[in-house]
Motif scaffolding. Sequence first.
Motif, PDB file in Angstrom:
ATOM      1  N   LYS A  80       0.822  -1.216   0.000  1.00 16.15           N
ATOM      2  CA  LYS A  80       0.000   0.000   0.000  1.00 16.15           C
ATOM      3  C   LYS A  80       0.861   1.273   0.000  1.00 16.15           C
ATOM      4  CE  LYS A  80      -4.277   1.659   2.021  1.00 16.15           C
ATOM      5  NZ  LYS A  80      -5.263   1.544   3.068  1.00 16.15           N
ATOM      6  N   ASN A  81       1.887   1.290   0.846  1.00 12.01           N
ATOM      7  CA  ASN A  81       2.739   2.484   0.930  1.00 12.01           C
ATOM      8  C   ASN A  81       3.537   2.688  -0.352  1.00 12.01           C
ATOM      9  OD1 ASN A  81       1.963   3.348   3.454  1.00 12.01           O
ATOM     10  ND2 ASN A  81       3.484   2.103   4.514  1.00 12.01           N
ATOM     11  N   THR A  84       1.339   4.094  -2.920  1.00 10.18           N
ATOM     12  CA  THR A  84       1.102   5.520  -2.655  1.00 10.18           C
ATOM     13  C   THR A  84       2.293   6.341  -3.138  1.00 10.18           C
ATOM     14  OG1 THR A  84      -0.138   4.852  -0.704  1.00 10.18           O
ATOM     15  CG2 THR A  84       0.443   7.162  -0.854  1.00 10.18           C
ATOM     16  N   ASP A  85       3.501   5.853  -2.860  1.00  9.37           N
ATOM     17  CA  ASP A  85       4.710   6.574  -3.282  1.00  9.37           C
ATOM     18  C   ASP A  85       4.811   6.619  -4.809  1.00  9.37           C
ATOM     19  OD1 ASP A  85       5.327   6.999  -0.685  1.00  9.37           O
ATOM     20  OD2 ASP A  85       6.859   5.428  -0.543  1.00  9.37           O
ATOM     21  N   ARG A  87       2.290   6.598  -6.925  1.00 10.34           N
ATOM     22  CA  ARG A  87       1.327   7.608  -7.394  1.00 10.34           C
ATOM     23  C   ARG A  87       1.914   9.010  -7.220  1.00 10.34           C
ATOM     24  NH1 ARG A  87      -2.650   4.293  -4.838  1.00 10.34           N
ATOM     25  NH2 ARG A  87      -2.633   5.610  -2.991  1.00 10.34           N
ATOM     26  N   LEU A  88       2.584   9.205  -6.074  1.00 10.95           N
ATOM     27  CA  LEU A  88       3.136  10.523  -5.760  1.00 10.95           C
ATOM     28  C   LEU A  88       4.186  10.939  -6.795  1.00 10.95           C
ATOM     29  CD1 LEU A  88       3.530  12.910  -3.789  1.00 10.95           C
ATOM     30  CD2 LEU A  88       5.160  11.502  -2.536  1.00 10.95           C
TER      31      LEU A  88
END
Lengths: 236, 408
Positions: A80-81, A84-85, A87-88
């Motif tokens: 998940k993290n 997220t990274d 996507r960032l």
Amino acid sequence: MPSEAPIVSCRGLKKRYRTGAVETVALNGVDLDIAPGDFATLAGPSGSGKTTLLNLIGGLDTPSEGEVVVDGVRLGELGKNALTDLRLRKIGFVFQAYNLIPVLSAVENVEFILQLQGVAPAERRARATAALKEVGLEGMEDRRPGFLSGGQQQRVAVARALVSRPSIVLADEPTANLDSKTAGELIDLMARLNAEAGASFLISTHDARVIARSRRHIELTDGRVTSDSAAAREPA
Amino acid sequence: MGGLSLLAPMAWRNLWRNPRRTWITLAVVAVGLYSILVFAALLDAWARSSRDAALDVLIGSGQVHAPRYLDDQTIAQRMAAPGARLRAVLDGPSVEGWADRVRTPAVIQSEYKTLPAELLGVRPARERAISVVPRDVSAGRYLAGDADGGIVLGAHLAKRLKTRLGKRVIVMAQDATGALAQRSFRVVGLYSASQEDEDRFAFTGIEPAQAMLGIGTDVSEISFKLADDAGAPATVAALKAAGPGLDVRPWTALAPLTAAMNSFMEAFVYIWLWIMFVLMAIGIVNTQLMAVFERVREFGLLQALGMRPRLVLAEVLLESALLIGLGVLAGAAAAVATVLAFSGGVDLHFLARGAEFFGAGHVLYPRLAPAQFAAVSALVWALGVLVALWPAGKAAGSSPAEVMSHAQ
């Protein structure tokens, strides 16, 4: 078509949703490559799976089967993290409903991405201000979303999507809430930024003007790619 | 990443998106903490007042007796005057003051009535250091010295005996041989205390009492007052070592009802704290959950844009921490102002008999206990943030796909 490795590669992509005993197939085996610098539109009737496909490419949802690779990274292998990274750093989003953070000013909304990336304050303010100037919002940096028109908010969203120089910008019906004049200006803006910044765009849309400006058009019907102008141009 | 510089402005501005809800939550926290702190200060004042009322007449911080005195409080259970070893401890730095006394059941006879009481032969100079009776003489004077042959009666006892200053009363008690001893005393003073104490104790000089009872220089008890109650166990142990065979007890053993009331009041503060905290927690969780549910899409957006769930959780927790922190500051400030305003005394004369029933004085003196105020405020703040973990967890669990699907 460029011969470089694709920015996005989808293989055998399926997505099923289950509501009680009823199973809905949103995507039914999509194979799709987006090349660097592509300015592609994705069209199809409601329920054809456009948003689902954007969600899967953007790492917002996980496929039932198949694989998505973004800039060489297999999304299925990320936690998940890490997603997220990714996507960032690699993906920019433009939403139909603008989706700006209401408590932040225009420049802060753009800066937000850079702040998450850990860019130093002076640099991020300079880059965010430049991005707003690029989309024609010079002088409106300190306005909060509530004090901007729909078109202006969507321009802030485009600036936010591009400020971190992502590999691809995913736009879901970006002109759907705009009047025709503003929508036309936004299309021109995205096309110009695509040409100047070189970022790939994949735009889900029903808007014929957007489709007309795209260099590549993909049709999705019942969860399958039914036509792709890029494939039509490829040599036999 | 400068997490706080990213989160703090967002958290602060988010608080004021719905000012009405923010003000309501602030009020809930502030009023809750205010009531806890002010109630705690009043209960503490009440506990001190009732303890002082019980201890400052005779008991002090503790007493030394002959081994069986507490079972048979007569002159038969007396002890020798304190020797050098006992005096060395009693004159030590942990003891603020001490007094040895003769104490025996007696009857006091006036021209009109005969009533039971306890005769105490005291050393006036020593009593002033540990007892409020010398200070609370309401008519006449207190005893002048160890050899003073006057008697100081409780105002209510004097009234019941129908005697007054300057009149003589006859005191009768058993002497050292078991025979009836009696002596005439002139009433030189009347003191004010609780009605029960006024009826019970009559004071004269220690030497006339010893002479009347034929006990030489023996005494019935030694009462001591400590500079700090926390040192009671060490001082009691030292006195036991210095007076082997003597019965040394702290006030908690001599006045168990007062000790129980004291503990109960301390416990009640914490019971009240928990009741108020549960009410506050319901308010905090309710408003924060509402705030989170209203912003589910926004939390999904933050994650879609690249904000890790942990940071979303931190953002919502920071909102709660700021909100509860402001409430705590307001509540604590109002409580400090209230306690300081009433530190000169809260007059309870309007319910005097009720107050006396609970053993308290007529005026309560709430005092500021900075450590307790800070600890309770910090506890309320920490617990408030802790319960806000639930809504914050909901926010962090928001699905970023929600944002896209809403836009369809």
